[in-house]
Design an enzyme around this catalytic site. Sequence first.
Site, PDB file in Angstrom:
ATOM      1  N   ASN A   1       0.996  -1.432   0.097  1.00 31.96           N
ATOM      2  CA  ASN A   1      -0.093   0.069  -0.277  1.00 31.96           C
ATOM      3  C   ASN A   1       1.226   1.211  -0.310  1.00 31.96           C
ATOM      4  O   ASN A   1       1.714   1.310   1.050  1.00 31.96           O
ATOM      5  CB  ASN A   1      -0.571   0.283   1.413  1.00 31.96           C
ATOM      6  CG  ASN A   1      -2.194   1.392   1.161  1.00 31.96           C
ATOM      7  OD1 ASN A   1      -1.169   2.211   1.378  1.00 31.96           O
ATOM      8  ND2 ASN A   1      -3.042   1.000   1.089  1.00 31.96           N
TER       9      ASN A   1
ATOM     10  N   SER B   1      -4.924  -0.127  -3.392  1.00 31.06           N
ATOM     11  CA  SER B   1      -5.231   1.437  -3.405  1.00 31.06           C
ATOM     12  C   SER B   1      -6.426   1.280  -2.743  1.00 31.06           C
ATOM     13  O   SER B   1      -7.750   0.040  -2.866  1.00 31.06           O
ATOM     14  CB  SER B   1      -5.849   2.018  -4.227  1.00 31.06           C
ATOM     15  OG  SER B   1      -5.536   3.021  -3.841  1.00 31.06           O
ATOM     16  N   GLU B   2      -6.454   1.756  -1.041  1.00 35.87           N
ATOM     17  CA  GLU B   2      -7.082   1.914  -0.621  1.00 35.87           C
ATOM     18  C   GLU B   2      -8.634   2.505  -0.098  1.00 35.87           C
ATOM     19  O   GLU B   2     -10.163   1.303   0.634  1.00 35.87           O
ATOM     20  CB  GLU B   2      -7.093   2.200   1.410  1.00 35.87           C
ATOM     21  CG  GLU B   2      -6.714   3.607   1.879  1.00 35.87           C
ATOM     22  CD  GLU B   2      -5.242   4.186   1.146  1.00 35.87           C
ATOM     23  OE1 GLU B   2      -4.633   3.667   1.054  1.00 35.87           O
ATOM     24  OE2 GLU B   2      -5.501   5.066   1.910  1.00 35.87           O
ATOM     25  N   ASN B   3      -9.043   2.714  -1.271  1.00 28.59           N
ATOM     26  CA  ASN B   3     -10.341   2.819  -1.520  1.00 28.59           C
ATOM     27  C   ASN B   3     -10.758   1.771  -2.245  1.00 28.59           C
ATOM     28  O   ASN B   3     -12.107   1.453  -2.702  1.00 28.59           O
ATOM     29  CB  ASN B   3     -10.506   4.354  -3.196  1.00 28.59           C
ATOM     30  CG  ASN B   3      -9.558   4.272  -4.340  1.00 28.59           C
ATOM     31  OD1 ASN B   3      -8.218   3.476  -3.394  1.00 28.59           O
ATOM     32  ND2 ASN B   3     -10.456   4.427  -4.935  1.00 28.59           N
TER      33      ASN B   3
ATOM     34  N   SER C   1     -11.541  -3.435   2.115  1.00 30.65           N
ATOM     35  CA  SER C   1     -10.268  -3.221   1.699  1.00 30.65           C
ATOM     36  C   SER C   1      -9.319  -2.545   3.032  1.00 30.65           C
ATOM     37  O   SER C   1      -8.156  -3.262   2.790  1.00 30.65           O
ATOM     38  CB  SER C   1     -10.858  -1.703   1.044  1.00 30.65           C
ATOM     39  OG  SER C   1      -9.198  -0.927   0.840  1.00 30.65           O
TER      40      SER C   1
END
Lengths: 218, 232
Positions: A22, A45-47, A87
Amino acid sequence: MLDKDGIAKRIAKEIKDGYYVNLGIGIPTLVANYIPAGMDVVLQSENGLLGMGPFPYEGEEDPDFINAGKQTITMLPGAAIFDSAMSFGMIRAKKVNLTILGAMEVSENGDIASWKIPGKMVKGMGGAMDLVASAENIIVAMQHVNKAGESKLLTRCKLPLTGINCVKKIVTELAVLDVLPEGGFKLLERAPGVTIEQIKNATEGKLIIEGEVPEMVI
Amino acid sequence: MNKTVSSADEAIRDIRDGMTLMLGGFGMSGLPENCIAALVRKGVKDLTCISNNAGVDDFGIGLMLKQRQVKKMISSYVGENAEFERQLLSGELEVELIPQGTLATRCMAAGYGMPAIFTPAGIGTEVAVGKEVRNFNGKDYLMELAFEAHFAIVKAWKGDTMGNLIYRGTSRNFNAVMAMAGNVTIAEVEELVEPGELDPNFIHTPGIYVHRIFQGKDYEKRIEQRTVRKKV
């Protein structure tokens, strides 16, 4: 002394084959450009995306495909999309092998401050608090001193914390340092052309120097 | 089980002053644009909005902020909005900033019927103030409560009249989580189809969670950070 790309290049050397990584906003984003060819790495990607690819070609931007920095991106073959709860589920469950993020301050016991300057700036923590609380392998990419010339590697953070006892490694324009479990910044490498004296002057927290400190190879 | 309503205005008809709303989207991606426009038209006030971001000055929740319709924002990241910052610093707007994973998981808990969750996010920080801490296997966790919202408003790519939803790309983000979490969930979709037209194997939000659905129009789908590379 390294520029931002130099810092990113040096951090890229910490990435290992098979890692899920990340990357935070800012310098960490640049790390993607320096992952060695042939290395099997998946960017999270944390979205809600695994398998983030490069920026799209001009004219191919799609508002439904962005990264956590809200930049338009593409997906690589084998990518997977999921919702925000899953996520952070995979982050909390330690499925992500390496987290690289920026910071305003790091203390010698691994505390990090990155989300708020009281009275001046309040943008919010985004996913940073979740990431630092759960990740086992955290590298901070940042400048060694702030714009006022004050050290960002401190005995104790002055700004509101993002997380405690979590940072393991720091790469700045001057040096690579480990944050030791018993406390203290252990100097591992000097940036090209940088002296130990410069690093000492820019580090407020406890700096540990053992033997010869090699110049980094990037 | 036809959940179709004719328009955004009909979908939000009973949203009243002082209510709590969840609004889906991440940045500009997957915003329920039609419902936000309808809320601005309706002029409801004193809203508490749970949303990852607060929009920009002239788009997204920023439009509601401009009309002073929002009493409190619960978000994880609120940069890039000058009007927001002004209202925050002047004390006109109440803001609760919470970690993004906590925000998502508190929505998830509501949709899964769980009153609370435990997360390490925020331990040792100001986020932990006043919250119960429990230690599991030697590590501290914060107890965070499931959200309760009168309405969840989400945007999907495709939906059918029974309320089944499919999202596109990273616009799934908070939409799929919030869709499960509202006392009443409103979904606006780019394309509304008849039951049977969506493959049940690829439904992201089952229709049981959705109470009202309509086909939105004139989607602007703005891009916040247009980043491209040149063809070589």
